[in-house]
Motif scaffolding. Sequence first.
Motif, PDB file in Angstrom:
ATOM      1  N   GLU A 589       0.840  -1.207   0.000  1.00 39.44           N
ATOM      2  CA  GLU A 589       0.000   0.000   0.000  1.00 39.44           C
ATOM      3  C   GLU A 589       0.867   1.246   0.000  1.00 39.44           C
ATOM      4  OE1 GLU A 589      -4.186  -0.938   2.136  1.00 39.44           O
ATOM      5  OE2 GLU A 589      -2.526  -0.409   3.480  1.00 39.44           O
ATOM      6  N   PHE A 590       0.341   2.304  -0.640  1.00 42.30           N
ATOM      7  CA  PHE A 590       0.963   3.624  -0.557  1.00 42.30           C
ATOM      8  C   PHE A 590       0.163   4.404   0.464  1.00 42.30           C
ATOM      9  CE2 PHE A 590       3.926   4.036  -4.244  1.00 42.30           C
ATOM     10  CZ  PHE A 590       3.883   2.710  -4.621  1.00 42.30           C
ATOM     11  N   LYS A 591       0.802   4.758   1.561  1.00 41.57           N
ATOM     12  CA  LYS A 591       0.099   5.364   2.686  1.00 41.57           C
ATOM     13  C   LYS A 591       0.559   6.804   2.892  1.00 41.57           C
ATOM     14  CE  LYS A 591      -0.574   1.203   5.441  1.00 41.57           C
ATOM     15  NZ  LYS A 591      -0.110   0.440   6.592  1.00 41.57           N
ATOM     16  N   VAL A 592      -0.341   7.592   3.425  1.00 41.89           N
ATOM     17  CA  VAL A 592       0.061   8.915   3.883  1.00 41.89           C
ATOM     18  C   VAL A 592       0.528   8.740   5.316  1.00 41.89           C
ATOM     19  CG1 VAL A 592      -0.633  11.299   4.287  1.00 41.89           C
ATOM     20  CG2 VAL A 592      -1.662   9.977   2.411  1.00 41.89           C
ATOM     21  N   THR A 593       1.771   9.037   5.531  1.00 34.54           N
ATOM     22  CA  THR A 593       2.350   8.737   6.824  1.00 34.54           C
ATOM     23  C   THR A 593       1.615   9.448   7.954  1.00 34.54           C
ATOM     24  OG1 THR A 593       4.433   8.641   8.049  1.00 34.54           O
ATOM     25  CG2 THR A 593       4.090  10.586   6.718  1.00 34.54           C
ATOM     26  N   GLY A 594       1.403   8.712   9.015  1.00 32.57           N
ATOM     27  CA  GLY A 594       0.732   9.272  10.184  1.00 32.57           C
ATOM     28  C   GLY A 594      -0.781   9.367  10.053  1.00 32.57           C
ATOM     29  N   THR A 595      -1.326   8.801   8.964  1.00 33.76           N
ATOM     30  CA  THR A 595      -2.794   8.837   8.796  1.00 33.76           C
ATOM     31  C   THR A 595      -3.258   7.426   8.445  1.00 33.76           C
ATOM     32  OG1 THR A 595      -2.901   9.097   6.401  1.00 33.76           O
ATOM     33  CG2 THR A 595      -2.485  11.099   7.717  1.00 33.76           C
TER      34      THR A 595
END
Lengths: 780, 266
Positions: A589-595
């Motif tokens: 997965e490509f995640k938005v860090t901290g979310t």
Amino acid sequence: MGVEGIGARVVRKEDKRFITGKGRYVDDIKLLGMTHAHFIRSPHAHARVKGIDSSAALKMPGVVAVLTGQQLVDDKVGNLICGWAITSKDGSPMKMGAWPAMAPETVRFVGQAVAVVIADSKNLARDAAEAVVVDYEELPAVADMHAAIKAGAPQLHPEAPGNQVYDWVIGDEGAVSAAFSKAANVVKLDVTNNRLAPNAMEPRAAIADYDAAEEHFTLYTTSQNPHVARLVLSAFYNIAPEHKLRVIAPDVGGGFGSKIFIYPEEMVALWASKKVGRPVKWTGDRTEAFLTDAHGRDHVTHAEMAFDASNKIIGLKVKTYANFGAYMSLFSSSVPTYLYATLLSGQYNIPAIHAEVIGVYTNTTPVDAYRGAGRPEASYLIERLMETAARQLKVDPAQLRRTNFITQFPHQTPVIMAYDTGDFNASLDAAMKAIDYAGFAARKAQAKSQGKLRGIGVSCYIEACGIAPSKAVGSLGAGVGLWESAEVRVNPVGTIEILTGSHSHGQGHETTFCQLVADRLGVPISQVSIVHGDTDKVQFGMGTYGSRSAAVGLTAILKAMEKVESKARKIAAHALEASEADIVIENGEFKVTGTDKAIAFPMVALAAYTAHNLPDGMEPGLKESAFYDPTNFTFPAGTYICELEVDAGTGKTSFVNFVAADDFGRLINPMIVEGQVHGGLVQGIGQALLEHAIYDANGQPVTASFMDYAMPRADDVPSFNLSHTTTLCPGNPLGIKGCGEAGAIGASAAVINAITDAIGKNNLEMPATPDRVWRTINAA
Amino acid sequence: MYQTTYHRASSVDEAASLFGKSSEAKFLAGGQTLLPVMKQRLAGPSDVIDLGKIKDMIGVEASGDTLTIKAATPHYDVATSDTAKKAIPALAYLASLIGDPAVRYRGTIGGSIANNDPAADYPAALLALDATVKTNKRSIAAGDFFKGLFTTALEDGEIITAVSFPVPAKAGYAKMRHPASRFALTAVFVAQTKSGEIRVAATGASQSGVMRVGAIEAALKANWSPSALDSISIPASGLLADIHGTAEYRANLVKVMAQRAVAAAG
């Protein structure tokens, strides 16, 4: 690392088809209208071809054509080439005789082809071949190197007077002389590095298919480097232009170097397919493999090592004669020069080295790179010298090595190579601990009380892999660059195809290369496939040899992966309305860090191909390529220690223990690495104890079948005790050094050092057959 | 391989009859010599008559003081036969050392002795155990059967059906394997018959094929122990020499293997 990432012991993906007999090798391929080739080969080591009468054969059933060397000349087909120019010490270029794919005038080794029969079946071709009458005028032949360079010896090529290809030197002769003049001790040794026949499990094979309408050739062949094959076939042989030639190397059953080269049979098949207008298949048999696959090694060397009073090496001089056989094979010239003499510093700080290498023609099968290629010869020489020195200087062999180890990196040797990193003490320590070196004296005494001769032998090898920085090898005479290419194609559904210019013929690329992708993207390796071995599918690449595929090939894949990830990151950031810098890749997965905002990789891929919502100005698609040219060689190194017993009554060797402590840098798949080490060790032990390609004085091969040529079997070798000490290679981002050849490079010296320790006599040549060991024990 | 006609015989009589009808027939047993030679086109029989499926020719039997191995019995069967291991353990052991597993599954005792390779294992056992070769025509004592390199007393078309071995008081076999072929580089079979006769045969050593070794027999007659051979010296003349072993080495092996065979026999 994840369960399938870097460092995981992933079971090989390719083994399902290999183990169940579903591999697809060249000989498994059958084309419509296919004809079969059978080569007519010289039974003489040296002869003039006075005439070839094929009239009776041409009348036989199923015979399509009988083609001869003269027809190759008439069609202006080029001679075989040697791709590395070596310059002799007098400044002259190496002296090469012409090597036509079929001999129109002179044959120079037993097995050289003079004609080929093309027929509807292999058996019919063989029948007809027996009806072809070749009129030979036998010429005097010479198979022994030293006999070949004597005045009055039979001459092979007018271009090479005295049968000498080159007389090449490296190092500072003056500095070496100065060192020897102040030496406290000088150790001298003569060693022979025995000639080997490579014996890949699958013999060489080729199917050539000419499409007259398209004026296009397809060649299926057993190649370690299909693009190099295409380049050489098109650029030098005048058969097919590069854009009209597709070379496919499908499953290939082992190479060990012998399938790097472009051989006469592949050339002739390609040329013949156009001449006869039908596909032409040739599958070599084991006898043809013994006679025509390029052999390995075959050096005779005198070396002297100078020590100061504190047992530090102060100089080394080496003179080596290298037997090239009857012709200069594709990379043969580089093997005893830049792949051999540049490793003569071993793991040791040697301030002055000088080596002279004399290349010699003989009436034998051509010699070229074979697993290790020059580095086993160097390692064997240095490690036999070190053991000999320890005995002469009466110091412990391990301690003598330790006294002389290079410990500061980078280290510039006097013979070109600059070692980037290593920890030679660590691998020596690990191996000594694994074999309980300290307890050996007690074990030897115990064995002696039972009438057994027990010995221990150390070998601290180093090799140069990751072949190779193009500019550097170009400056040394190489005709090609040795970078590697990769393309990463992400499909719209998120599955991934990796196109690599390297080629797997047993190395397990279909697994290890996927592990890199799994490691970086967190996708399962089942979603990744490796495409290799087809010049129509894969961008130009240099192939697999010299333990280069991970250090160079996988780095190219990494470079392409980084480009893919960079673009995918931009697409994900755009879709998630986040900053690109905040995107992390985790578990596919490509995640938005901290979310908790994330988008799965397949959705990123789909977005790239639907192109409905890409950042402004971005091109659709997700496919990137890269070429990677290494900045230096890599330097795998390690220590092998062998403990064995010799039966004094028969001279037979029995292994007690064999430990290997290797530093390969980062391991991608330790299980596959262990397999590579096992195989290499077996080949090294095979050279030490069993294997020897022998010719009689007239150039007749004595060992042209498995009834005479002793291949190691499982019960000839011990269980191996492997371990790894790791210093990461600073030259490539993955820290990889390469593991494919180490075993074959380091094992032989450990075995011979152990046997000579056991029997208390230092002079013993390979292979140390029971007969030879027994005679050495009983020699006056 | 040249064209040939394959026949699978179902009985010894049928095999003999097929042979008589053919111009250049060869019997096929396990095929461990004939087939490689045919593949290399060094032999081109018009007909190949397979004996390997004749049921009467397969099996290991013991009766009184005799162990009988039928001619088409594969080496593997002999090596693992409880009957053979009980009657003459050294013979079962010998069979376990022939070639490699693939050879042992296919190769047969009849094929081995009919071929009489100078380095084959079985001839040493036959000679040392004073075995009798049974054919479809007669019985031949081992001492009369082997006639030098690749030569036997068999007549054209004669078929070996079995080999019978008198069970000895003691027997042992020791082999130095040829590193490539796994034939005997030199191997020695020693036997002490129930009547007290000592018989020693070496294979792989002599240029004339399997041979009795009189000097060793005499020494063992005086003293059945390995040390009895310590002072024996076997002459190298007439012994085989090749890249894997000089004649001197083989001479040494005759003695050393004999010592080890005696030690194994107990």
